[in-house]
Enzyme design. Structure first.
Site, PDB file in Angstrom:
ATOM      1  N   LYS A  33      39.658-112.628   2.359  1.00 14.36           N
ATOM      2  CA  LYS A  33      38.642-113.551   2.718  1.00 14.36           C
ATOM      3  C   LYS A  33      39.214-115.031   2.828  1.00 14.36           C
ATOM      4  O   LYS A  33      39.018-115.697   3.695  1.00 14.36           O
ATOM      5  CB  LYS A  33      37.604-113.033   2.032  1.00 14.36           C
ATOM      6  CG  LYS A  33      36.554-114.270   2.081  1.00 14.36           C
ATOM      7  CD  LYS A  33      35.346-113.996   1.250  1.00 14.36           C
ATOM      8  CE  LYS A  33      35.502-114.414  -0.039  1.00 14.36           C
ATOM      9  NZ  LYS A  33      35.761-115.525  -0.341  1.00 14.36           N
ATOM     10  N   THR A  34      39.729-115.595   1.789  1.00 16.48           N
ATOM     11  CA  THR A  34      40.067-116.886   1.693  1.00 16.48           C
ATOM     12  C   THR A  34      41.116-117.273   2.696  1.00 16.48           C
ATOM     13  O   THR A  34      41.216-118.262   3.290  1.00 16.48           O
ATOM     14  CB  THR A  34      40.677-117.267   0.194  1.00 16.48           C
ATOM     15  OG1 THR A  34      39.450-116.754  -0.647  1.00 16.48           O
ATOM     16  CG2 THR A  34      40.753-118.572  -0.057  1.00 16.48           C
ATOM     17  N   ASP A 209      31.462-120.262   2.762  1.00 17.98           N
ATOM     18  CA  ASP A 209      31.959-119.186   2.213  1.00 17.98           C
ATOM     19  C   ASP A 209      31.245-118.451   1.372  1.00 17.98           C
ATOM     20  O   ASP A 209      30.030-119.049   0.948  1.00 17.98           O
ATOM     21  CB  ASP A 209      33.321-119.863   1.367  1.00 17.98           C
ATOM     22  CG  ASP A 209      33.959-118.578   0.609  1.00 17.98           C
ATOM     23  OD1 ASP A 209      34.112-117.716   1.084  1.00 17.98           O
ATOM     24  OD2 ASP A 209      34.709-119.044  -0.326  1.00 17.98           O
ATOM     25  N   GLU A 210      31.199-117.212   1.001  1.00 17.31           N
ATOM     26  CA  GLU A 210      30.494-116.430  -0.017  1.00 17.31           C
ATOM     27  C   GLU A 210      28.945-116.576   0.620  1.00 17.31           C
ATOM     28  O   GLU A 210      27.856-116.775  -0.300  1.00 17.31           O
ATOM     29  CB  GLU A 210      30.339-116.929  -1.406  1.00 17.31           C
ATOM     30  CG  GLU A 210      31.660-116.766  -1.920  1.00 17.31           C
ATOM     31  CD  GLU A 210      32.400-115.552  -2.210  1.00 17.31           C
ATOM     32  OE1 GLU A 210      31.567-114.453  -1.739  1.00 17.31           O
ATOM     33  OE2 GLU A 210      33.460-115.237  -3.101  1.00 17.31           O
ATOM     34  N   GLN A 240      29.023-107.292  -2.458  1.00 23.95           N
ATOM     35  CA  GLN A 240      29.539-108.171  -3.753  1.00 23.95           C
ATOM     36  C   GLN A 240      28.346-109.178  -4.110  1.00 23.95           C
ATOM     37  O   GLN A 240      28.587-110.327  -4.632  1.00 23.95           O
ATOM     38  CB  GLN A 240      30.705-108.798  -3.722  1.00 23.95           C
ATOM     39  CG  GLN A 240      31.917-107.674  -3.339  1.00 23.95           C
ATOM     40  CD  GLN A 240      33.294-108.340  -3.259  1.00 23.95           C
ATOM     41  OE1 GLN A 240      33.685-109.088  -4.352  1.00 23.95           O
ATOM     42  NE2 GLN A 240      34.016-108.217  -2.111  1.00 23.95           N
ATOM     43  N   ARG A 540      38.035-104.960  -8.917  1.00 21.65           N
ATOM     44  CA  ARG A 540      38.880-106.130  -9.422  1.00 21.65           C
ATOM     45  C   ARG A 540      40.334-105.392  -9.973  1.00 21.65           C
ATOM     46  O   ARG A 540      41.347-106.206 -10.072  1.00 21.65           O
ATOM     47  CB  ARG A 540      38.323-106.546 -10.772  1.00 21.65           C
ATOM     48  CG  ARG A 540      37.116-107.312 -10.922  1.00 21.65           C
ATOM     49  CD  ARG A 540      36.985-108.408  -9.666  1.00 21.65           C
ATOM     50  NE  ARG A 540      36.460-107.716  -8.452  1.00 21.65           N
ATOM     51  CZ  ARG A 540      36.652-108.313  -7.402  1.00 21.65           C
ATOM     52  NH1 ARG A 540      37.211-109.472  -7.151  1.00 21.65           N
ATOM     53  NH2 ARG A 540      36.076-107.669  -6.125  1.00 21.65           N
TER      54      ARG A 540
END
Length: 582
Positions: A33-34, A209-210, A240, A540
């Protein structure tokens, strides 16, 4: 001709190089994503969009710095766009557009400042601070602002009066609180069309973002800025979304096409982080949620180990098993222990100290450093030893005057006749400690959970002397370990683990009533958020995933496809005394 971003898969490239207009990037866990957002930012600059016309909004300063670090080498000759949080953007605009009775030199009140102002207002109204705790009014004020409600929605005349005095107090001190930085910016845009028009002209491309974590005021700020040019690129993952307790509403993410009908949708579904088995196990769990945007996460990584599941008789046995497993792995630096609530750290810390496993607590204090634990332990110590002037001083300064005086008078007597757990109960009752915490802290429920864990621990001691010895030895050893330089196991709540990854992950307390939390069991929406929390915890892990429970196993464990699970068994109750410290 713009440079084509490098080292992207087809979906990432499609998202990074999309044309103008609304863009939704649905990015599964570990899907880059980043990297994709960074490359889109670089692409816009390479395409010729002036840096000052781009706004890239993140949820944390850390995320902003990470994107800046990645993108700067590629675009430093073209200048940096605005890269920061919603709050920093609002602060910037409010400094450029003095309004609401403030000057450009306004100060920003943090939570402590806001609490102090509310407490002063309650005092000025001659209200009983125990009947009208300041923390509850601070929470109501924050809700009004973050959800863009009307003050009348507070529901009672007293709350409305306090709100009005609070707003007047902020203005008098030339201050905005943290929520104001967004809410007042939205109000400014709504009330001043010329100002909004100017910022729409300045900011021609908005990247967020997010996006699944935005609340109502953040949503409205983005909508106002982007509704004319419609160059809005957002990235996130509804699976998430785990922050409803602070006002986020992932329905804004799910409803993106309704708000922006011409939107381009790109799904990043290739995971680069985890093994096939971990991805499939996590997918089996999250697949039970009904409200979500469908995606089929996949990976080219190896199959990997099966997911290990272990059942214990109690939290102590779980901590002992966890310690043994971590010693066997030996890779402390790349191992994380995740838990639903901070209170769960106590037995794990205890066994880590005993087994000389170095560890670090992220985002919080170690168990015996937490204020509420130090308060109760001071009462226990004074009850055992009335000559302990340090503990007496803490009692007299930590509690209100009347209950503090009663504790000082009666604790030595009660310590003789009550068990350690009963003595804690006496302290809680005498001080009305739950109400006391509620008047001072927003997270009073979490603090009471910590005390509940201390009560559980105390119940295993035959005497107050034995309990205090265990606590003292633990604290002394813990202090010694904290100075060590060896990299340690990372310990944190699942909420804090979001965005991180580790080679080995242990999710402890996968119990019904803990994960999912008992407070969530009355609401389908809250239960689905707990399932998303479990999904975040599982994803994770890069190579090895361990899930453990005691008492009643979580329903989420039964949602993992059985062929992906290796059950390590259930440790039976033993008659042996639990070992804490030598």
């Amino acid at each position: 001709m713009p440079i084509i971003p490098q080292n992207l898969n087809d979906r990432q490239l499609e998202a990074a190089t999309a044309g103008d207009g609304p863009l939704l990037i649905t990015a599964g866990a570990g899907s880059g994503k980043t990297k994709t957002l960074t490359q889109r930012l670089a692409f816009l600059l390479e395409k010729g969009v002036p840096a000052e016309q781009i706004v890239a909004i993140t949820f944390t300063n850390k995320a902003a710095e990470e994107i800046k670090r990645r993108v700067y080498p590629e675009i430093k000759s073209r200048g940096l766009p605005f890269l920061g949080t919603f709050h920093s953007l609002g602060a910037k605009i409010l400094r450029q557009e003095p309004s609401f009775g403030r000057t450009r030199g306004y100060v920003i009140f943090d939570d402590d400042d806001s609490s102090r102002l509310v407490k002063n207002i309650i005092k000025s109204l001659d209200l009983d601070k125990e009947r009208f705790p300041g923390a509850s009014f601070v929470g109501k004020i924050s809700k009004i602002k973050s959800e863009l409600l009307q003050p009348e929605d507070l529901g009672d005349d007293l709350a409305l009066k306090i709100f009005e005095k609070y707003e007047a107090g902020l203005a008098e001190e030339n201050a905005f609180d943290f929520d104001d930085l967004i809410e007042k910016t939205v109000r400014l845009f709504r009330e001043s069309p010329d100002v909004l028009r100017e910022y729409r002209r300045r900011f021609r491309h908005i990247l967020v973002d997010e996006y699944q974590d935005i609340n109502q005021s953040q949503y409205e700020l983005v909508r106002l800025l982007a509704s004319e040019h419609r160059n809005l690129s957002v990235v996130g993952d509804d699976c998430q979304s785990i922050y409803s307790f602070r006002g986020s509403d992932f329905r804004n993410f799910l409803n993106f096409e309704k708000d922006w009908p011409e939107a381009k949708i790109v799904t990043l579904d290739q995971n680069y982080r985890s093994t096939k088995n971990i991805i499939a196990a996590a997918g089996g769990v999250i697949g039970h949620n009904t409200l979500q945007r469908p995606k089929n996460l996949w990976t080219e990584n190896p199959e990997g180990d099966l997911v290990h599941v272990f059942g214990a008789y109690n939290a102590e046995d779980e901590a002992e098993w966890l310690s043994e497993k971590i010693i066997g792995l030996g890779n402390y630096e790349n191992t994380a222990v995740l838990f639903r609530t901070n209170a769960q750290s106590r037995p794990i810390e205890q066994y880590f100290i005993y087994n000389q496993i170095p560890y670090q607590i992220y985002g919080g204090l170690k168990f015996y450093e937490r204020k509420e634990i130090k308060d109760i332990v001071a009462c226990l110590r004074y009850g055992f030893n009335p000559k302990d002037s340090i503990s007496r001083e803490r009692i007299e300064t930590s509690f209100n005057r009347k209950p503090a005086a009663e504790l000082v008078e009666r604790l030595p007597e009660m310590a003789v006749s009550l068990s350690p757990a009963e003595l804690i109960g006496f302290v809680l009752q005498t001080t009305d400690y739950p109400v006391f915490l509620a008047t001072k802290f927003k997270n009073s429920e979490e603090r009471m959970e910590n005390i509940g864990e201390l009560v559980n621990f105390a119940a295993g001691s035959n005497s107050l002397e034995e309990l205090l010895e265990k606590v003292s030895l633990f604290q002394a050893t813990d202090e010694m370990k904290a100075t060590g330089e060896r990299p340690g196991v990372k310990m944190m709540t699942i909420h804090l683990s979001k965005g991180l990854e580790f080679q080995n992950v242990f999710v402890c307390g996968a119990n019904e009533g803990i994960l999912p939390h008992q407070r969530s069991l009355v609401s389908q929406d809250e239960l689905e958020e707990e399932r998303r929390l479990m999904y975040v915890a599982m994803t994770r892990a890069k190579e090895k995933l361990f899930l453990s429970f005691f008492s009643f196993p979580s329903r989420f464990l039964y949602e993992i496809p059985p062929e992906l699970v290796e059950f390590d068994g259930i440790k039976p109750e033993t008659d042996e005394d639990t070992i804490y410290l030598d």
